[in-house]
Scaffold this motif. Structure first.
Motif, PDB file in Angstrom:
ATOM      1  N   ALA A  22       0.834  -1.212   0.000  1.00 41.58           N
ATOM      2  CA  ALA A  22       0.000   0.000   0.000  1.00 41.58           C
ATOM      3  C   ALA A  22       0.866   1.258   0.000  1.00 41.58           C
ATOM      4  O   ALA A  22       0.635   2.187  -0.788  1.00 41.58           O
ATOM      5  N   ILE A  23       1.879   1.287   0.855  1.00 47.48           N
ATOM      6  CA  ILE A  23       2.774   2.448   0.917  1.00 47.48           C
ATOM      7  C   ILE A  23       3.508   2.606  -0.410  1.00 47.48           C
ATOM      8  O   ILE A  23       3.637   3.714  -0.941  1.00 47.48           O
ATOM      9  N   SER A  78      13.836   5.457   4.471  1.00 49.66           N
ATOM     10  CA  SER A  78      14.539   6.636   4.990  1.00 49.66           C
ATOM     11  C   SER A  78      14.379   7.820   4.049  1.00 49.66           C
ATOM     12  O   SER A  78      14.099   8.944   4.486  1.00 49.66           O
ATOM     13  N   LEU A  79      14.554   7.564   2.761  1.00 53.86           N
ATOM     14  CA  LEU A  79      14.414   8.626   1.767  1.00 53.86           C
ATOM     15  C   LEU A  79      12.989   9.178   1.757  1.00 53.86           C
ATOM     16  O   LEU A  79      12.782  10.397   1.750  1.00 53.86           O
ATOM     17  N   ILE A  80      12.018   8.291   1.799  1.00 55.64           N
ATOM     18  CA  ILE A  80      10.622   8.743   1.803  1.00 55.64           C
ATOM     19  C   ILE A  80      10.294   9.496   3.089  1.00 55.64           C
ATOM     20  O   ILE A  80       9.519  10.449   3.067  1.00 55.64           O
ATOM     21  N   SER A  81      10.894   9.113   4.206  1.00 54.17           N
ATOM     22  CA  SER A  81      10.622   9.841   5.453  1.00 54.17           C
ATOM     23  C   SER A  81      11.107  11.287   5.342  1.00 54.17           C
ATOM     24  O   SER A  81      10.451  12.203   5.841  1.00 54.17           O
ATOM     25  N   LYS A 100      -8.318  21.727   6.013  1.00 51.35           N
ATOM     26  CA  LYS A 100      -7.576  22.172   4.834  1.00 51.35           C
ATOM     27  C   LYS A 100      -6.109  22.404   5.208  1.00 51.35           C
ATOM     28  O   LYS A 100      -5.806  23.112   6.152  1.00 51.35           O
ATOM     29  N   GLY A 101      -5.214  21.769   4.457  1.00 49.75           N
ATOM     30  CA  GLY A 101      -3.794  21.875   4.759  1.00 49.75           C
ATOM     31  C   GLY A 101      -3.351  21.005   5.916  1.00 49.75           C
ATOM     32  O   GLY A 101      -2.216  21.114   6.381  1.00 49.75           O
ATOM     33  N   GLY A 102      -4.228  20.126   6.388  1.00 45.12           N
ATOM     34  CA  GLY A 102      -3.890  19.249   7.509  1.00 45.12           C
ATOM     35  C   GLY A 102      -2.851  18.210   7.128  1.00 45.12           C
ATOM     36  O   GLY A 102      -2.707  17.855   5.959  1.00 45.12           O
ATOM     37  N   VAL A 103      -2.146  17.732   8.098  1.00 48.45           N
ATOM     38  CA  VAL A 103      -1.047  16.799   7.857  1.00 48.45           C
ATOM     39  C   VAL A 103      -1.348  15.376   8.329  1.00 48.45           C
ATOM     40  O   VAL A 103      -0.446  14.554   8.439  1.00 48.45           O
ATOM     41  N   GLU A 104      -2.624  15.063   8.559  1.00 42.60           N
ATOM     42  CA  GLU A 104      -2.967  13.752   9.099  1.00 42.60           C
ATOM     43  C   GLU A 104      -2.512  12.609   8.192  1.00 42.60           C
ATOM     44  O   GLU A 104      -1.895  11.649   8.669  1.00 42.60           O
ATOM     45  N   LEU A 105      -2.761  12.686   6.891  1.00 49.78           N
ATOM     46  CA  LEU A 105      -2.325  11.635   5.977  1.00 49.78           C
ATOM     47  C   LEU A 105      -0.802  11.585   5.906  1.00 49.78           C
ATOM     48  O   LEU A 105      -0.204  10.504   5.899  1.00 49.78           O
ATOM     49  N   ASP A 106      -0.165  12.749   5.892  1.00 47.68           N
ATOM     50  CA  ASP A 106       1.295  12.806   5.856  1.00 47.68           C
ATOM     51  C   ASP A 106       1.897  12.123   7.088  1.00 47.68           C
ATOM     52  O   ASP A 106       2.907  11.425   6.984  1.00 47.68           O
ATOM     53  N   ALA A 111       4.674   7.659   9.630  1.00 49.32           N
ATOM     54  CA  ALA A 111       4.728   6.591  10.638  1.00 49.32           C
ATOM     55  C   ALA A 111       4.906   5.223   9.965  1.00 49.32           C
ATOM     56  O   ALA A 111       5.672   4.387  10.446  1.00 49.32           O
ATOM     57  N   SER A 112       4.246   5.023   8.838  1.00 50.15           N
ATOM     58  CA  SER A 112       4.351   3.743   8.125  1.00 50.15           C
ATOM     59  C   SER A 112       5.750   3.513   7.580  1.00 50.15           C
ATOM     60  O   SER A 112       6.298   2.415   7.700  1.00 50.15           O
ATOM     61  N   VAL A 113       6.344   4.542   6.966  1.00 48.78           N
ATOM     62  CA  VAL A 113       7.697   4.344   6.431  1.00 48.78           C
ATOM     63  C   VAL A 113       8.718   4.234   7.563  1.00 48.78           C
ATOM     64  O   VAL A 113       9.722   3.532   7.414  1.00 48.78           O
TER      65      VAL A 113
END
Length: 138
Positions: A22-23, A78-81, A100-106, A111-113
């Motif tokens: 998924a990532i 590491s690169l993706i983080s 709007k402009g929230g970072v929840e998905l980011d 956290a996943s990477v």
């Protein structure tokens, strides 16, 4: 080891492979979208030179592929983080978690990477398969 323990470990491996997949797909799609000339035009608004378009696109696309197949996973994560920290702080200014402009998905992607970076690719991966090749074939 009981059959229940074997099934549990196998299920954990499948779930982790699903997370990696998924990532990886998310970053492959994000990387491909950054080859669009419109992305380069927006980079100066983010304080980056337009020439960063290709390196940023490749920094998402190639690690996404590597994370899916499970090779160079820690380096790729590491690169993706670093990319995600840039998205959180440079692009969105870490202004809010939601809205709007929230970072929840980011934050979830970061956290996943980070999880992949710490744990490695898992047992269902090309890296693991390569370890099982007899030394005489290397």
């Amino acid at each position: 080891m009981t059959s229940a323990e074997i099934r549990e470990k196998f299920l954990n491996d499948i779930v982790f492979m699903g997370l990696r997949s998924a990532i990886g797909v998310i970053f492959i799609l994000h990387g491909i979208s950054k080859f669009n000339p419109g992305f380069a035009e927006n980079l100066p608004n983010m304080g980056l030179p337009a020439e960063m378009q290709i390196p940023i696109a490749l920094a998402e696309l190639i690690p996404g592929i590597f994370i899916i197949i499970g090779v160079l996973s820690r380096l790729s994560a590491s690169l993706i983080s670093v990319i995600m920290l840039g998205a959180i702080f440079m692009v969105k200014g870490a202004s809010s978690i939601t809205g709007k402009g929230g970072v929840e998905l980011d934050l979830i992607l970061l956290a996943s990477v980070l999880l992949i970076m710490i744990t490695g690719p898992g047992r269902i991966s090309l890296a693991q398969a390569l370890k099982k090749i007899p030394r005489c074939l290397h």
